[in-house]
Write a protein that holds these residues in place. Structure first.
Motif, PDB file in Angstrom:
ATOM      1  N   MET A 101       0.821  -1.195   0.000  1.00 17.91           N
ATOM      2  CA  MET A 101       0.000   0.000   0.000  1.00 17.91           C
ATOM      3  C   MET A 101       0.863   1.256   0.000  1.00 17.91           C
ATOM      4  SD  MET A 101      -3.421   0.595   2.071  1.00 17.91           S
ATOM      5  CE  MET A 101      -2.984   0.820   3.741  1.00 17.91           C
ATOM      6  N   ARG A 132       0.343   4.139  -2.799  1.00 13.35           N
ATOM      7  CA  ARG A 132       0.128   3.703  -4.175  1.00 13.35           C
ATOM      8  C   ARG A 132      -0.100   2.202  -4.139  1.00 13.35           C
ATOM      9  NH1 ARG A 132       4.936   4.765  -6.330  1.00 13.35           N
ATOM     10  NH2 ARG A 132       5.695   2.662  -6.574  1.00 13.35           N
ATOM     11  N   PHE A 135      -0.789  -1.568  -5.276  1.00  9.18           N
ATOM     12  CA  PHE A 135      -0.519  -2.224  -6.549  1.00  9.18           C
ATOM     13  C   PHE A 135      -1.776  -2.954  -7.020  1.00  9.18           C
ATOM     14  CE2 PHE A 135      -0.079  -6.276  -4.440  1.00  9.18           C
ATOM     15  CZ  PHE A 135       0.515  -5.974  -3.235  1.00  9.18           C
ATOM     16  N   VAL A 136      -1.846  -3.213  -8.316  1.00  4.44           N
ATOM     17  CA  VAL A 136      -3.020  -3.890  -8.885  1.00  4.44           C
ATOM     18  C   VAL A 136      -3.074  -5.299  -8.336  1.00  4.44           C
ATOM     19  CG1 VAL A 136      -4.022  -4.753 -11.009  1.00  4.44           C
ATOM     20  CG2 VAL A 136      -2.995  -2.512 -10.952  1.00  4.44           C
ATOM     21  N   GLY A 137      -4.217  -5.673  -7.755  1.00  2.00           N
ATOM     22  CA  GLY A 137      -4.331  -6.996  -7.160  1.00  2.00           C
ATOM     23  C   GLY A 137      -4.170  -6.983  -5.653  1.00  2.00           C
ATOM     24  N   GLU A 138      -3.936  -5.819  -5.063  1.00  4.49           N
ATOM     25  CA  GLU A 138      -3.795  -5.776  -3.617  1.00  4.49           C
ATOM     26  C   GLU A 138      -5.164  -5.797  -2.960  1.00  4.49           C
ATOM     27  OE1 GLU A 138      -1.423  -2.567  -2.318  1.00  4.49           O
ATOM     28  OE2 GLU A 138      -1.488  -3.152  -0.228  1.00  4.49           O
ATOM     29  N   VAL A 139      -5.233  -6.441  -1.805  1.00  3.73           N
ATOM     30  CA  VAL A 139      -6.492  -6.512  -1.065  1.00  3.73           C
ATOM     31  C   VAL A 139      -6.435  -5.469   0.039  1.00  3.73           C
ATOM     32  CG1 VAL A 139      -7.919  -7.954   0.413  1.00  3.73           C
ATOM     33  CG2 VAL A 139      -6.833  -8.931  -1.577  1.00  3.73           C
ATOM     34  N   LEU A 140      -7.419  -4.560   0.048  1.00  6.23           N
ATOM     35  CA  LEU A 140      -7.457  -3.521   1.070  1.00  6.23           C
ATOM     36  C   LEU A 140      -8.803  -3.577   1.769  1.00  6.23           C
ATOM     37  CD1 LEU A 140      -6.139  -0.512  -1.010  1.00  6.23           C
ATOM     38  CD2 LEU A 140      -4.864  -1.868   0.583  1.00  6.23           C
ATOM     39  N   SER A 141      -8.895  -2.883   2.890  1.00  6.60           N
ATOM     40  CA  SER A 141     -10.199  -2.852   3.543  1.00  6.60           C
ATOM     41  C   SER A 141     -10.586  -1.419   3.821  1.00  6.60           C
ATOM     42  CB  SER A 141     -10.177  -3.703   4.800  1.00  6.60           C
ATOM     43  OG  SER A 141      -9.763  -2.979   5.899  1.00  6.60           O
ATOM     44  N   ARG A 164     -13.767  -5.602   2.345  1.00  8.59           N
ATOM     45  CA  ARG A 164     -12.498  -6.015   1.766  1.00  8.59           C
ATOM     46  C   ARG A 164     -12.654  -5.949   0.257  1.00  8.59           C
ATOM     47  NH1 ARG A 164      -9.911 -10.019   5.217  1.00  8.59           N
ATOM     48  NH2 ARG A 164      -9.488  -8.739   7.047  1.00  8.59           N
ATOM     49  N   LYS A 192     -10.496  -5.719  -3.774  1.00 12.35           N
ATOM     50  CA  LYS A 192      -9.244  -5.928  -4.493  1.00 12.35           C
ATOM     51  C   LYS A 192      -9.081  -4.778  -5.471  1.00 12.35           C
ATOM     52  CE  LYS A 192      -7.031  -9.974  -5.856  1.00 12.35           C
ATOM     53  NZ  LYS A 192      -6.908 -11.241  -6.459  1.00 12.35           N
ATOM     54  N   ASP A 207     -13.731 -14.619  -4.009  1.00 11.05           N
ATOM     55  CA  ASP A 207     -13.911 -15.225  -2.692  1.00 11.05           C
ATOM     56  C   ASP A 207     -13.237 -14.377  -1.637  1.00 11.05           C
ATOM     57  OD1 ASP A 207     -13.615 -18.749  -3.407  1.00 11.05           O
ATOM     58  OD2 ASP A 207     -15.300 -17.360  -3.331  1.00 11.05           O
ATOM     59  N   LEU A 229     -10.180 -16.775 -10.262  1.00 12.57           N
ATOM     60  CA  LEU A 229      -8.846 -17.037 -10.754  1.00 12.57           C
ATOM     61  C   LEU A 229      -8.670 -18.503 -11.119  1.00 12.57           C
ATOM     62  CD1 LEU A 229      -6.860 -15.035  -8.126  1.00 12.57           C
ATOM     63  CD2 LEU A 229      -7.158 -14.443 -10.501  1.00 12.57           C
ATOM     64  N   ASN A 253       2.226  -1.590   6.430  1.00 17.10           N
ATOM     65  CA  ASN A 253       1.449  -0.625   7.207  1.00 17.10           C
ATOM     66  C   ASN A 253       2.085  -0.398   8.564  1.00 17.10           C
ATOM     67  OD1 ASN A 253      -0.265  -0.714   5.099  1.00 17.10           O
ATOM     68  ND2 ASN A 253      -2.064  -1.383   6.238  1.00 17.10           N
ATOM     69  N   TYR A 297      -6.470   5.728  10.250  1.00 16.65           N
ATOM     70  CA  TYR A 297      -6.839   4.547   9.481  1.00 16.65           C
ATOM     71  C   TYR A 297      -5.983   3.354   9.883  1.00 16.65           C
ATOM     72  CZ  TYR A 297      -7.085   1.280   5.625  1.00 16.65           C
ATOM     73  OH  TYR A 297      -7.219   0.142   4.886  1.00 16.65           O
ATOM     74  N   ASN A 317       0.918  -8.096   1.560  1.00 13.57           N
ATOM     75  CA  ASN A 317      -0.529  -8.108   1.675  1.00 13.57           C
ATOM     76  C   ASN A 317      -0.983  -8.863   2.916  1.00 13.57           C
ATOM     77  OD1 ASN A 317      -2.746  -7.044   0.550  1.00 13.57           O
ATOM     78  ND2 ASN A 317      -2.797  -8.370  -1.244  1.00 13.57           N
ATOM     79  N   ASN A 320      -0.316  -6.887   6.002  1.00  8.70           N
ATOM     80  CA  ASN A 320      -1.214  -5.750   6.175  1.00  8.70           C
ATOM     81  C   ASN A 320      -2.625  -6.160   6.554  1.00  8.70           C
ATOM     82  OD1 ASN A 320       0.748  -3.976   5.557  1.00  8.70           O
ATOM     83  ND2 ASN A 320       0.162  -3.679   3.434  1.00  8.70           N
ATOM     84  N   ILE A 321      -3.097  -7.266   6.008  1.00  6.88           N
ATOM     85  CA  ILE A 321      -4.489  -7.647   6.211  1.00  6.88           C
ATOM     86  C   ILE A 321      -4.639  -8.629   7.369  1.00  6.88           C
ATOM     87  CG2 ILE A 321      -6.392  -8.907   5.152  1.00  6.88           C
ATOM     88  CD1 ILE A 321      -6.360  -6.497   3.787  1.00  6.88           C
ATOM     89  N   ASP A 328      -7.739 -16.538   0.212  1.00 11.78           N
ATOM     90  CA  ASP A 328      -7.955 -16.819  -1.208  1.00 11.78           C
ATOM     91  C   ASP A 328      -7.722 -15.659  -2.150  1.00 11.78           C
ATOM     92  OD1 ASP A 328     -10.412 -19.486  -1.453  1.00 11.78           O
ATOM     93  OD2 ASP A 328      -8.249 -19.411  -1.738  1.00 11.78           O
ATOM     94  N   PRO A 329      -8.271 -14.471  -1.883  1.00 10.48           N
ATOM     95  CA  PRO A 329      -8.023 -13.396  -2.848  1.00 10.48           C
ATOM     96  C   PRO A 329      -6.588 -12.878  -2.809  1.00 10.48           C
ATOM     97  CG  PRO A 329      -9.320 -12.589  -1.011  1.00 10.48           C
ATOM     98  CD  PRO A 329      -9.206 -14.053  -0.832  1.00 10.48           C
ATOM     99  N   THR A 383       3.111  -7.008 -10.836  1.00 12.00           N
ATOM    100  CA  THR A 383       1.810  -6.391 -11.010  1.00 12.00           C
ATOM    101  C   THR A 383       1.926  -4.889 -11.099  1.00 12.00           C
ATOM    102  OG1 THR A 383       1.662  -6.500  -8.616  1.00 12.00           O
ATOM    103  CG2 THR A 383       0.446  -8.141  -9.883  1.00 12.00           C
ATOM    104  N   ILE A 384       3.087  -4.356 -10.690  1.00  6.67           N
ATOM    105  CA  ILE A 384       3.236  -2.898 -10.728  1.00  6.67           C
ATOM    106  C   ILE A 384       3.510  -2.465 -12.164  1.00  6.67           C
ATOM    107  CG2 ILE A 384       4.548  -0.962  -9.925  1.00  6.67           C
ATOM    108  CD1 ILE A 384       5.068  -2.429  -7.403  1.00  6.67           C
TER     109      ILE A 384
END
Lengths: 221, 196
Positions: free
Chosen positions: A1, A78, A80-86, A144, A146, A178, A199, B38, B71, B104, B107-108, B117-118, B195-196
């Motif tokens: 992130m 910033r 990245f594409v495919g990152e999981v955030l909440s 959550r 993506k 999922d 996927l 984070n 946050y 990831n 952070n999560i 899974d995701p 992926t970047i």
């Protein structure tokens, strides 16, 4: 992130800051200049991490201020594409949802990236129709999602009077996988064959871990 | 016509003031000088004096930085420590995860298989079901929880009791400074993030 970016910038230090120690004055100037601003392709600047190098100190003719060339690192937001955030839901209308992370509010969730049998109700809330059970997406839910893509639209030359304020960085999110969506409904989010964005292929496979999952695990859906 | 013109310029300047784009030229030496978890950003803001109690108004932290701090404090990073992250990175070496996936996960902090899974791409093809369970158990054990998602930790703790207990390893001493170099060292040699 968050990423660090090393930047070199030529900075003009106004004369009224001459009484401060140099690094403090330069840090203050950098913060005024970069903090909470979006730099194209780098992201949103969160903080000045440190100052690597200060060069120069020239005074140009006709000017009262000294000019320095500074190397410093910024903490940039910033994903990245495919990152999981909440994040939280901020707005919800027929075209989709708008999510926010508190410090960043321009995350759009378009209607086609919601899980497949979703519909928009009259009360302004999106509902996911999962195998007959309705799972609504409430306003204060923690969601959550993506990251699908990040865009930096060019600055418009003209805007109408009541257009929405221009967003220099727009993140497109998706919850069509999922384990995504409102946290309370994640445990009801068992794989189905309806979505074509998974996927991995699902035909005929049984997930032993999920066979016994009942919807009573989701606490408030 | 003149009045309308003036209003439009005023409205435009209001909008421009609210959201100001840098038109100056900066020279990017390195767009990506290191990824930060984070926790590292939270630690950095804490060291500058950000906190949740009323003494925050005296700290030399800007308002926008406080929004980021608020946050992060209610995310999974609030209870993490440097040692727990180091131990997590050491323990997940055998799972062959990409650097982006490790960041990831830190952070999560997923606490169950459905949450992982995701995060992991091609989860089915790369890691078998029981290994995913091992990974989830390891995450729940090594990374401290934020105490928000109720009911999930008890579920996985029961499953852990049936398996072999993890070896308790003394965590290495945390370094006082140089945060991003640390992360770079421990995850160096992994697949680059494409992926970047």
């Amino acid at each position: 992130m968050f990423f660090l970016s090393l930047i070199k910038h030529t900075l003009r230090l106004p004369p009224h800051l001459l009484n401060l120690p140099l690094d403090q004055a330069i840090k203050g100037e950098l913060e005024t200049l970069f903090l909470d601003k979006v730099i194209a392709n780098l992201g949103l600047c969160v903080s000045v991490y440190d100052i690597r190098n200060i060069d120069g100190g020239f005074i140009f003719p006709g000017d009262g201020a000294s000019t320095f060339t500074v190397n410093f690192r910024l903490i940039m937001f910033r994903p990245f594409v495919g990152e999981v955030l909440s994040g939280e839901v901020e707005e919800s209308d027929a075209k989709g949802l708008r999510l926010s992370l508190g410090f960043f509010k321009d995350i759009t969730l378009p209607a086609h990236l919601l899980p497949n049998p979703s519909k928009f109700g009259e009360d302004g809330k999106w509902t996911w129709d999962f195998n007959g059970t309705e799972l609504p997406i409430e306003k204060e839910d923690e969601i959550r999602f993506k990251v699908n893509s990040i865009r930096y639209p060019p600055i418009p030359v003209e805007q109408e009077k009541d257009a929405k304020p221009f967003a220099p960085m727009v993140i497109t999110a998706s919850i069509d996988f999922d384990g995504l969506g409102p946290i309370s409904c994640v445990y009801a989010n068992v794989t189905t064959n309806t979505s074509n964005e998974h996927l991995f292929s699902l035909e005929g496979e049984s997930f032993g871990f999920f066979d016994g999952v009942t919807l009573s695990k989701a606490c408030k859906c | 016509m003149g009045l309308f013109g003036i209003f439009l310029i005023y409205g435009l300047s209001l909008l421009v003031c609210k959201v100001f784009i840098l038109r100056i030229y900066i020279y990017r030496l390195q767009t990506n000088a290191g990824a930060l978890t984070n926790f590292e950003v939270l630690d950095f803001l804490r060291s500058r004096g950000a906190s949740t109690d009323p003494t925050r108004v005296i700290a030399s932290v800007a308002q926008s930085e406080f929004q980021v701090y608020d946050y992060l404090v209610q995310s999974a990073a609030c209870n993490q420590t440097r040692e727990s992250i180091n131990e997590f990175l050491r323990c997940c070496e055998k799972f062959d995860l990409a650097k982006a996936e490790k960041i990831n996960i830190i952070n999560i902090r997923p606490a169950s298989q459905v949450e992982i899974d995701p995060i992991i791409e091609d989860c089915e093809k790369r890691i078998h079901n029981d290994e995913v369970e091992d990974l989830v158990n390891m995450i729940v054990e090594v990374l401290p929880s934020s105490g928000k998602t109720g009911g999930t930790d008890e579920e996985t703790v029961e499953a852990v009791a049936d398996q072999e207990p993890m070896e308790v390893v003394l965590p290495p001493e945390g370094k006082p400074g140089g945060t991003d170099e640390e992360t770079k060292e421990t995850v160096a040699g992994q697949d680059p993030i494409d992926t970047i």
